[in-house]
Design a protein around this motif. Sequence first.
Motif, PDB file in Angstrom:
ATOM      1  N   LEU A  65      25.057  94.765 110.333  1.00 30.95           N
ATOM      2  CA  LEU A  65      24.593  93.715 109.424  1.00 30.95           C
ATOM      3  C   LEU A  65      23.775  94.256 108.268  1.00 30.95           C
ATOM      4  O   LEU A  65      23.902  93.797 107.133  1.00 30.95           O
ATOM      5  CB  LEU A  65      23.757  92.703 110.222  1.00 30.95           C
ATOM      6  CG  LEU A  65      23.025  91.621 109.429  1.00 30.95           C
ATOM      7  CD1 LEU A  65      24.023  90.645 108.835  1.00 30.95           C
ATOM      8  CD2 LEU A  65      22.037  90.883 110.324  1.00 30.95           C
ATOM      9  N   ALA A  66      22.950  95.264 108.527  1.00 31.43           N
ATOM     10  CA  ALA A  66      21.964  95.704 107.545  1.00 31.43           C
ATOM     11  C   ALA A  66      22.373  96.927 106.741  1.00 31.43           C
ATOM     12  O   ALA A  66      21.937  97.097 105.599  1.00 31.43           O
ATOM     13  CB  ALA A  66      20.631  95.991 108.246  1.00 31.43           C
TER      14      ALA A  66
ATOM     15  N   SER B 107      21.270  92.974 104.845  1.00 25.99           N
ATOM     16  CA  SER B 107      20.990  91.948 105.838  1.00 25.99           C
ATOM     17  C   SER B 107      20.658  90.612 105.191  1.00 25.99           C
ATOM     18  O   SER B 107      19.993  90.545 104.156  1.00 25.99           O
ATOM     19  CB  SER B 107      19.821  92.390 106.724  1.00 25.99           C
ATOM     20  OG  SER B 107      19.577  91.436 107.723  1.00 25.99           O
ATOM     21  N   PHE B 108      21.177  89.528 105.778  1.00 29.30           N
ATOM     22  CA  PHE B 108      20.736  88.176 105.470  1.00 29.30           C
ATOM     23  C   PHE B 108      21.071  87.290 106.653  1.00 29.30           C
ATOM     24  O   PHE B 108      21.920  87.624 107.470  1.00 29.30           O
ATOM     25  CB  PHE B 108      21.354  87.630 104.181  1.00 29.30           C
ATOM     26  CG  PHE B 108      22.855  87.615 104.136  1.00 29.30           C
ATOM     27  CD1 PHE B 108      23.608  86.767 104.931  1.00 29.30           C
ATOM     28  CD2 PHE B 108      23.531  88.449 103.257  1.00 29.30           C
ATOM     29  CE1 PHE B 108      24.989  86.740 104.874  1.00 29.30           C
ATOM     30  CE2 PHE B 108      24.922  88.432 103.192  1.00 29.30           C
ATOM     31  CZ  PHE B 108      25.650  87.575 103.996  1.00 29.30           C
TER      32      PHE B 108
ATOM     33  N   ALA C 267      19.828 110.102  99.124  1.00 28.01           N
ATOM     34  CA  ALA C 267      18.932 108.940  99.108  1.00 28.01           C
ATOM     35  C   ALA C 267      19.794 107.697  99.232  1.00 28.01           C
ATOM     36  O   ALA C 267      20.714 107.498  98.424  1.00 28.01           O
ATOM     37  CB  ALA C 267      18.114 108.890  97.818  1.00 28.01           C
ATOM     38  N   ALA C 268      19.495 106.874 100.223  1.00 26.72           N
ATOM     39  CA  ALA C 268      20.355 105.725 100.525  1.00 26.72           C
ATOM     40  C   ALA C 268      20.471 104.784  99.334  1.00 26.72           C
ATOM     41  O   ALA C 268      19.497 104.511  98.621  1.00 26.72           O
ATOM     42  CB  ALA C 268      19.811 104.974 101.734  1.00 26.72           C
ATOM     43  N   HIS C 269      21.688 104.284  99.107  1.00 29.33           N
ATOM     44  CA  HIS C 269      21.930 103.273  98.086  1.00 29.33           C
ATOM     45  C   HIS C 269      21.421 101.915  98.567  1.00 29.33           C
ATOM     46  O   HIS C 269      21.515 101.591  99.757  1.00 29.33           O
ATOM     47  CB  HIS C 269      23.426 103.118  97.813  1.00 29.33           C
ATOM     48  CG  HIS C 269      24.129 104.366  97.387  1.00 29.33           C
ATOM     49  ND1 HIS C 269      24.127 104.821  96.095  1.00 29.33           N
ATOM     50  CD2 HIS C 269      24.894 105.250  98.095  1.00 29.33           C
ATOM     51  CE1 HIS C 269      24.863 105.931  96.008  1.00 29.33           C
ATOM     52  NE2 HIS C 269      25.331 106.207  97.209  1.00 29.33           N
ATOM     53  N   ASP C 270      20.897 101.118  97.658  1.00 27.14           N
ATOM     54  CA  ASP C 270      20.649  99.705  97.941  1.00 27.14           C
ATOM     55  C   ASP C 270      21.903  98.930  97.563  1.00 27.14           C
ATOM     56  O   ASP C 270      22.441  99.105  96.459  1.00 27.14           O
ATOM     57  CB  ASP C 270      19.457  99.192  97.140  1.00 27.14           C
ATOM     58  CG  ASP C 270      19.214  97.710  97.372  1.00 27.14           C
ATOM     59  OD1 ASP C 270      18.656  97.361  98.423  1.00 27.14           O
ATOM     60  OD2 ASP C 270      19.615  96.906  96.500  1.00 27.14           O
ATOM     61  N   TYR C 271      22.384  98.079  98.479  1.00 28.34           N
ATOM     62  CA  TYR C 271      23.659  97.409  98.223  1.00 28.34           C
ATOM     63  C   TYR C 271      23.613  96.552  96.964  1.00 28.34           C
ATOM     64  O   TYR C 271      24.562  96.540  96.177  1.00 28.34           O
ATOM     65  CB  TYR C 271      24.060  96.544  99.413  1.00 28.34           C
ATOM     66  CG  TYR C 271      25.503  96.063  99.308  1.00 28.34           C
ATOM     67  CD1 TYR C 271      26.550  96.844  99.776  1.00 28.34           C
ATOM     68  CD2 TYR C 271      25.816  94.833  98.720  1.00 28.34           C
ATOM     69  CE1 TYR C 271      27.868  96.429  99.663  1.00 28.34           C
ATOM     70  CE2 TYR C 271      27.129  94.407  98.598  1.00 28.34           C
ATOM     71  CZ  TYR C 271      28.153  95.209  99.066  1.00 28.34           C
ATOM     72  OH  TYR C 271      29.457  94.792  98.944  1.00 28.34           O
ATOM     73  N   ALA C 272      22.528  95.847  96.748  1.00 30.92           N
ATOM     74  CA  ALA C 272      22.456  94.919  95.618  1.00 30.92           C
ATOM     75  C   ALA C 272      22.402  95.631  94.282  1.00 30.92           C
ATOM     76  O   ALA C 272      23.029  95.198  93.309  1.00 30.92           O
ATOM     77  CB  ALA C 272      21.256  93.996  95.777  1.00 30.92           C
TER      78      ALA C 272
END
Length: 423
Positions: free
Chosen positions: A117-118, A143-144, A198-203
Amino acid sequence: MGPHSTLAGVIALAALLVTDVSAQSCPGVTGRFQPKMGSGYRYSVLATGLRNPRHIAVDAAGNLLVAEAGSQAVRRLVLQDQGDIVCVQSNTQIISGSTNHGIALSADGKTLFTSNLASVTAYSYDAATGQVGQARPIVTGMSFQGSHPTRAIATSKWSPDTILVARGSQSNIDTLAVDRAAARSMIKTFSISQGLQAAHDYATGGEVLAWGLRNIVGMTEDPVFGGIWSVENQMDDLRLNGRDIHNDNPAERLSYHGILNDTENRYKGLNYGYPSCVPAWDPQNVGIDGLLVGSLFKPDNVPNVDANECANNRMTGRLHFHAHTAPLDIKFNKNSTAAYIAFHGSWNRNPADGYRVTRVDFADGQPVHHVTSRTAQVPVMENSNIGACPMNCFRPVGLAFDEKGRLFVSSDSSGEIYVIYGA
């Protein structure tokens, strides 16, 4: 020939049939159901007792990797040929607490990806030993609290540094999905190498490959022509002008997204209409003049859009399928002459529909059937008694081919893995 000779012939034939049936079972493995197979196909039951198996993958050594949503684990099934079928030699959990749906391998087979989910997580992976390295999140912020927790993922051999990640809608009609910045109901692509640093932020990270897609649960790359394809679960409880039309509309959808490493990919970033526009499966039931299978139209209770926007300014699918059949995965055979699709099955129509694996024939990288076809699916594996679904039947989820052309199919509802031969 006398009556005793005839009887002897019948007994001999029966013995051959029993032998053939028993040859389809691995030692100690008994499937719960007896699927009905399409012409030219046969099956065996590979494994039972799994915990909600979802997507699956075959590694470089021919082992089957299974994402178990029920235990949020990944299992490695080492396989061994036994006569004309394949069986499990060993079954080991190699990752825990990592996934609720998605699994994929890098183009070189040395990195294993899982999704929940996250986030999307990467592990170094040794196909020969099954050893995995430390968990490294590469995409986060997905996640939401909503109705679509799966995060389908896929990797590319044509663009080896790219991973595709799909994020569905927050609800049946997600009004915020009209805003691209909401980063829902879309497919995005991310650099694997950058994500490992460095992890991407999905948004805020990655690039939008396609949006306006309600819930993409399966994606794949054509191994010969390089095109990216997705299968979509469309809207439930559809109404138009106050009339209930949900039983046969909207259509589920197969969409084309071009080739990832094509710098002039004209499909990149297109909007497919959701939540304002949905595709028709039964145009007569919709009742709009001139509407065809796959044509987009505006139903009730969706964000306002001019009807011409649906018809002229939103992308349509390449093929369409029966309403509510819930396609959850798609995979091509080795020479790309066919794509196989797993339909998990309906809950929002009566009578039930789906619960099968079908084939769609391709030529030169595209389906041979026209976009308006209602007969593009060729039966491969179906439930013998669909009336028993969804509670007492197998429900296909994940698909994976091995190098020998065997097609593995997971069924989450029954905790089983099937193998289809002749695909």
